[in-house]
Design a protein around this motif. Structure first.
Motif, PDB file in Angstrom:
ATOM      1  N   HIS A   1      -8.143  -9.873 -14.813  1.00 10.23           N
ATOM      2  CA  HIS A   1      -7.344  -9.781 -13.588  1.00 10.23           C
ATOM      3  C   HIS A   1      -6.337  -8.640 -13.674  1.00 10.23           C
ATOM      4  CE1 HIS A   1      -9.088 -13.418 -11.955  1.00 10.23           C
ATOM      5  NE2 HIS A   1      -8.351 -13.274 -10.871  1.00 10.23           N
ATOM      6  N   ALA A   2      -5.768  -8.421 -14.854  1.00  9.41           N
ATOM      7  CA  ALA A   2      -4.824  -7.300 -15.009  1.00  9.41           C
ATOM      8  C   ALA A   2      -5.512  -5.980 -14.679  1.00  9.41           C
ATOM      9  CB  ALA A   2      -4.267  -7.279 -16.429  1.00  9.41           C
ATOM     10  N   CYS A   3      -6.740  -5.809 -15.153  1.00  3.47           N
ATOM     11  CA  CYS A   3      -7.475  -4.576 -14.864  1.00  3.47           C
ATOM     12  C   CYS A   3      -7.939  -4.503 -13.415  1.00  3.47           C
ATOM     13  CB  CYS A   3      -8.692  -4.463 -15.784  1.00  3.47           C
ATOM     14  SG  CYS A   3      -8.290  -4.183 -17.524  1.00  3.47           S
ATOM     15  N   SER A   4      -8.130  -5.660 -12.796  1.00  2.88           N
ATOM     16  CA  SER A   4      -8.659  -5.663 -11.426  1.00  2.88           C
ATOM     17  C   SER A   4      -7.690  -5.053 -10.425  1.00  2.88           C
ATOM     18  CB  SER A   4      -9.001  -7.093 -10.991  1.00  2.88           C
ATOM     19  OG  SER A   4      -7.846  -7.830 -10.618  1.00  2.88           O
ATOM     20  N   PHE A   5      -6.402  -5.181 -10.671  1.00  2.00           N
ATOM     21  CA  PHE A   5      -5.427  -4.727  -9.678  1.00  2.00           C
ATOM     22  C   PHE A   5      -5.500  -3.223  -9.439  1.00  2.00           C
ATOM     23  CE2 PHE A   5      -3.107  -8.706 -11.209  1.00  2.00           C
ATOM     24  CZ  PHE A   5      -3.593  -9.477 -10.165  1.00  2.00           C
ATOM     25  N   PRO A   6      -5.461  -2.377 -10.473  1.00  2.00           N
ATOM     26  CA  PRO A   6      -5.609  -0.939 -10.194  1.00  2.00           C
ATOM     27  C   PRO A   6      -7.010  -0.571  -9.698  1.00  2.00           C
ATOM     28  CG  PRO A   6      -5.507  -1.323 -12.565  1.00  2.00           C
ATOM     29  CD  PRO A   6      -5.115  -2.604 -11.900  1.00  2.00           C
ATOM     30  N   LEU A   7      -8.036  -1.289 -10.139  1.00  2.00           N
ATOM     31  CA  LEU A   7      -9.386  -0.991  -9.661  1.00  2.00           C
ATOM     32  C   LEU A   7      -9.500  -1.241  -8.158  1.00  2.00           C
ATOM     33  CD1 LEU A   7     -11.471  -2.505 -12.596  1.00  2.00           C
ATOM     34  CD2 LEU A   7     -11.315  -0.087 -11.979  1.00  2.00           C
ATOM     35  N   THR A   8      -8.812  -2.261  -7.684  1.00  7.05           N
ATOM     36  CA  THR A   8      -8.797  -2.540  -6.241  1.00  7.05           C
ATOM     37  C   THR A   8      -7.875  -1.575  -5.513  1.00  7.05           C
ATOM     38  OG1 THR A   8      -9.321  -4.878  -6.555  1.00  7.05           O
ATOM     39  CG2 THR A   8      -8.261  -4.278  -4.485  1.00  7.05           C
ATOM     40  N   ASN A   9      -6.683  -1.375  -6.045  1.00  4.23           N
ATOM     41  CA  ASN A   9      -5.696  -0.523  -5.372  1.00  4.23           C
ATOM     42  C   ASN A   9      -6.162   0.925  -5.256  1.00  4.23           C
ATOM     43  OD1 ASN A   9      -3.863  -2.540  -4.942  1.00  4.23           O
ATOM     44  ND2 ASN A   9      -2.566  -2.050  -6.687  1.00  4.23           N
ATOM     45  N   LEU A  10      -6.700   1.453  -6.338  1.00  2.00           N
ATOM     46  CA  LEU A  10      -7.032   2.879  -6.379  1.00  2.00           C
ATOM     47  C   LEU A  10      -8.430   3.188  -5.852  1.00  2.00           C
ATOM     48  CD1 LEU A  10      -5.592   3.831  -9.892  1.00  2.00           C
ATOM     49  CD2 LEU A  10      -4.500   4.126  -7.667  1.00  2.00           C
TER      50      LEU A  10
ATOM     51  N   HIS B   1       0.808  -1.205   0.000  1.00  5.10           N
ATOM     52  CA  HIS B   1       0.000   0.000   0.000  1.00  5.10           C
ATOM     53  C   HIS B   1       0.849   1.267   0.000  1.00  5.10           C
ATOM     54  CE1 HIS B   1      -2.966  -3.028   1.504  1.00  5.10           C
ATOM     55  NE2 HIS B   1      -3.696  -2.400   0.613  1.00  5.10           N
ATOM     56  N   GLU B   2       2.034   1.166   0.555  1.00  5.76           N
ATOM     57  CA  GLU B   2       2.929   2.327   0.579  1.00  5.76           C
ATOM     58  C   GLU B   2       3.336   2.732  -0.835  1.00  5.76           C
ATOM     59  OE1 GLU B   2       7.417   3.333   2.207  1.00  5.76           O
ATOM     60  OE2 GLU B   2       6.199   1.897   3.339  1.00  5.76           O
ATOM     61  N   LEU B   3       3.579   1.715  -1.676  1.00  6.71           N
ATOM     62  CA  LEU B   3       3.994   1.982  -3.053  1.00  6.71           C
ATOM     63  C   LEU B   3       2.820   1.922  -4.032  1.00  6.71           C
ATOM     64  CD1 LEU B   3       7.329  -0.083  -3.218  1.00  6.71           C
ATOM     65  CD2 LEU B   3       7.022   2.354  -2.722  1.00  6.71           C
ATOM     66  N   LYS B   4       1.599   1.713  -3.512  1.00  9.56           N
ATOM     67  CA  LYS B   4       0.391   1.598  -4.330  1.00  9.56           C
ATOM     68  C   LYS B   4       0.580   0.525  -5.403  1.00  9.56           C
ATOM     69  CE  LYS B   4      -1.129   6.374  -3.616  1.00  9.56           C
ATOM     70  NZ  LYS B   4      -1.536   7.641  -4.246  1.00  9.56           N
ATOM     71  N   LYS B   5       0.989  -0.657  -4.945  1.00 11.14           N
ATOM     72  CA  LYS B   5       1.300  -1.745  -5.866  1.00 11.14           C
ATOM     73  C   LYS B   5       0.605  -3.018  -5.395  1.00 11.14           C
ATOM     74  CE  LYS B   5       5.526  -3.480  -5.687  1.00 11.14           C
ATOM     75  NZ  LYS B   5       6.973  -3.674  -5.890  1.00 11.14           N
ATOM     76  N   LYS B   6      -0.049  -3.721  -6.303  1.00  9.79           N
ATOM     77  CA  LYS B   6      -0.623  -5.027  -6.016  1.00  9.79           C
ATOM     78  C   LYS B   6      -0.232  -5.964  -7.145  1.00  9.79           C
ATOM     79  CE  LYS B   6      -4.911  -7.509  -4.997  1.00  9.79           C
ATOM     80  NZ  LYS B   6      -6.373  -7.422  -4.784  1.00  9.79           N
ATOM     81  N   VAL B   7       0.618  -6.938  -6.837  1.00  5.10           N
ATOM     82  CA  VAL B   7       1.094  -7.859  -7.871  1.00  5.10           C
ATOM     83  C   VAL B   7       1.192  -9.263  -7.290  1.00  5.10           C
ATOM     84  CG1 VAL B   7       2.405  -6.113  -9.152  1.00  5.10           C
ATOM     85  CG2 VAL B   7       3.514  -7.402  -7.335  1.00  5.10           C
ATOM     86  N   PRO B   8       1.093 -10.280  -8.147  1.00  3.07           N
ATOM     87  CA  PRO B   8       1.268 -11.651  -7.676  1.00  3.07           C
ATOM     88  C   PRO B   8       2.738 -12.045  -7.622  1.00  3.07           C
ATOM     89  CG  PRO B   8       0.639 -11.656  -9.981  1.00  3.07           C
ATOM     90  CD  PRO B   8       0.668 -10.216  -9.553  1.00  3.07           C
ATOM     91  N   ILE B   9       3.046 -12.931  -6.697  1.00  3.38           N
ATOM     92  CA  ILE B   9       4.330 -13.635  -6.685  1.00  3.38           C
ATOM     93  C   ILE B   9       4.018 -15.076  -7.032  1.00  3.38           C
ATOM     94  CG2 ILE B   9       6.368 -14.287  -5.355  1.00  3.38           C
ATOM     95  CD1 ILE B   9       5.776 -11.996  -3.446  1.00  3.38           C
ATOM     96  N   VAL B  10       4.775 -15.649  -7.931  1.00  2.00           N
ATOM     97  CA  VAL B  10       4.568 -17.039  -8.348  1.00  2.00           C
ATOM     98  C   VAL B  10       5.780 -17.857  -7.929  1.00  2.00           C
ATOM     99  CG1 VAL B  10       4.133 -18.596 -10.279  1.00  2.00           C
ATOM    100  CG2 VAL B  10       3.201 -16.268 -10.320  1.00  2.00           C
ATOM    101  N   SER B  11       5.531 -18.957  -7.227  1.00  2.00           N
ATOM    102  CA  SER B  11       6.618 -19.819  -6.775  1.00  2.00           C
ATOM    103  C   SER B  11       6.075 -21.219  -6.525  1.00  2.00           C
ATOM    104  CB  SER B  11       7.235 -19.270  -5.474  1.00  2.00           C
ATOM    105  OG  SER B  11       8.166 -20.192  -4.928  1.00  2.00           O
ATOM    106  N   ASP B  12       6.833 -22.229  -6.912  1.00  5.39           N
ATOM    107  CA  ASP B  12       6.427 -23.605  -6.609  1.00  5.39           C
ATOM    108  C   ASP B  12       6.341 -23.844  -5.103  1.00  5.39           C
ATOM    109  OD1 ASP B  12       6.191 -24.231  -9.259  1.00  5.39           O
ATOM    110  OD2 ASP B  12       8.089 -25.310  -9.414  1.00  5.39           O
ATOM    111  N   ASN B  13       7.044 -23.014  -4.319  1.00  4.56           N
ATOM    112  CA  ASN B  13       6.931 -23.097  -2.852  1.00  4.56           C
ATOM    113  C   ASN B  13       5.494 -22.947  -2.388  1.00  4.56           C
ATOM    114  OD1 ASN B  13       9.703 -22.889  -3.066  1.00  4.56           O
ATOM    115  ND2 ASN B  13       9.923 -21.283  -1.546  1.00  4.56           N
ATOM    116  N   PHE B  14       4.695 -22.220  -3.168  1.00  7.19           N
ATOM    117  CA  PHE B  14       3.374 -21.802  -2.707  1.00  7.19           C
ATOM    118  C   PHE B  14       2.297 -22.869  -2.893  1.00  7.19           C
ATOM    119  CE2 PHE B  14       4.389 -17.007  -3.514  1.00  7.19           C
ATOM    120  CZ  PHE B  14       5.263 -17.040  -2.441  1.00  7.19           C
ATOM    121  N   PHE B  15       2.607 -23.957  -3.586  1.00  7.43           N
ATOM    122  CA  PHE B  15       1.649 -25.047  -3.649  1.00  7.43           C
ATOM    123  C   PHE B  15       1.494 -25.654  -2.252  1.00  7.43           C
ATOM    124  CE2 PHE B  15       2.829 -25.488  -8.249  1.00  7.43           C
ATOM    125  CZ  PHE B  15       1.545 -25.386  -8.775  1.00  7.43           C
TER     126      PHE B  15
END
Length: 375
Positions: free
Chosen positions: A260-269, A152-166
């Motif tokens: 989903h690409a459009c959803s990120f700024p709609l949620t963030n802003l 929220h400080e940088l106004k950024k919402k992005v996914p992290i993808v990693s096999d660790n997360f399964f």
């Protein structure tokens, strides 16, 4: 050429939540921490699971916001390090599971999750064992390798993808979704539909995920309205949980795309909840992608019982209207500068998975139509 891999063991059914402790015992896991939304703590579920755990579960972490921030992940990772926890149980919606995925990995380092958030830096392979227990029928996060986090400080919402997360196990108990209010049911359900449809049309689509996508989307059209109208409808709740997990299987390898690409700024802003934000543009992109030369969207529409892509888009719009989800942005009274900002921020990497190249002109037309700037 295609490849399919799904390392998560799924346990599905009413009262499946009672399998958590036996699974931990079976694996020999000790000193577990439950990462749960405040609602799950308040309704007594975490206390019940801990009381059954024979001392295997020792802590609860519940400082989770609806769009988990990187600071929340770091706080949870610090808690895990201090407690010397040996495994993680996430109980809640996508927020709890995404936070838990990231914390279960970054806790094995002395770093902040910020080092990996939108930077492309790969997480080390070591991570704690993990059980995911969804209490909503929406995100499919219990079977994916994705954690969506905000800064929220940088106004950024992005996914992290990693096999660790399964997760090691996904425990899906439809009984846990009965207290979802209608609005949350609708938001989560339209998110499921977005996962299924975007997974199907993604440029990385493949046959196994296609089959899952069609099955899950069909369930949403058949059962979401029923679950919204009657929260106690056992069949509708079970089928929406089924749709959610199967849609998760549908998109985890192909990845999500334009909505989903459009959803990120709609949620963030503008604070629009994630599922509602995805659904807001889904019917628009059905029309755009329906023009693709490969005809896949036309075929998807027919397999879902619609005449063509336009009819499918209309069906999505009608479903959103019936479950009272947002269908435009008129109440925000957006300026042209704000729409320009949305266009820029919608060029998220997921947009590259869309079968039709989404230009600035297409995005301008989208946001103008949603604000009533054009008819």
């Amino acid at each position: 050429m295609w490849k399919y891999e799904q390392p998560v063991t799924v346990e599905f059914g009413n009262k499946a939540v009672d399998r958590i402790v036996p699974l931990a015992r079976q694996e020999g896991w000790q000193r577990g921490i439950i990462i749960a939304t405040p609602h799950v703590v308040k309704n007594g579920l975490t206390e019940r699971i801990m009381s059954q755990s024979e001392g295997r579960i020792t802590e609860v972490f519940s400082h989770i916001s609806p769009n988990p921030d990187v600071a929340d992940v770091d706080a949870c990772a610090d808690e895990i390090r201090r407690g010397g926890n040996g495994f993680v149980i996430a109980i809640g919606g996508g927020s709890a599971m995404d936070l838990a995925k990231a914390a279960a990995s970054v806790c094995m380092t002395d770093e902040s999750i910020r080092s990996y958030h939108g930077t492309g830096k790969a997480l080390p392979h070591r991570h704690l064992p993990f059980i995911a227990v969804p209490t909503t029928a929406g995100t499919g996060s219990e079977v994916t390798s994705v954690a969506v986090l905000s800064d929220h400080e940088l106004k950024k919402k992005v996914p992290i993808v990693s096999d660790n997360f399964f997760p090691d196990y996904a425990v899906i108990d439809p009984c846990l979704t009965y207290d979802m209010p209608p609005y949350l049911t609708a938001c989560c359900g339209i998110d499921v539909l977005s996962h299924a449809i975007e997974g199907y049309w993604s440029i990385h689509h493949q046959p196994v995920c296609d089959a899952c996508a069609v099955y899950a989307a069909d369930l949403v059209f058949r059962y979401l309205l029923r679950a919204w109208e009657d929260p106690e409808d056992a069949e509708a709740r079970e089928k929406m949980c089924e749709a959610s997990v199967i849609a998760g299987l549908a998109f985890t390898l192909p990845k999500t795309t334009s909505s989903h690409a459009c959803s990120f700024p709609l949620t963030n802003l503008y604070g629009i909840p994630h599922g509602e934000a995805c659904g807001l543009t889904l019917d628009y992109f059905v029309r755009i992608n329906g023009a693709a030369e490969d005809g896949r969207i036309k075929e998807l529409a027919r397999r879902l019982g619609f005449k063509d892509a336009a009819a499918l888009a209309d069906g999505i719009g009608e479903l959103k209207q019936k479950v009272r989800l947002r269908r435009d942005l008129k109440d925000f009274h957006l300026t042209s500068e704000q729409m320009d900002e949305l266009v820029v921020l919608s060029h998220h990497p997921n947009m590259g998975n869309n079968p039709v190249t989404v230009t600035d002109d297409i995005l301008h037309e989208l946001y103008q139509s949603l604000t009533g700037s054009i008819q």
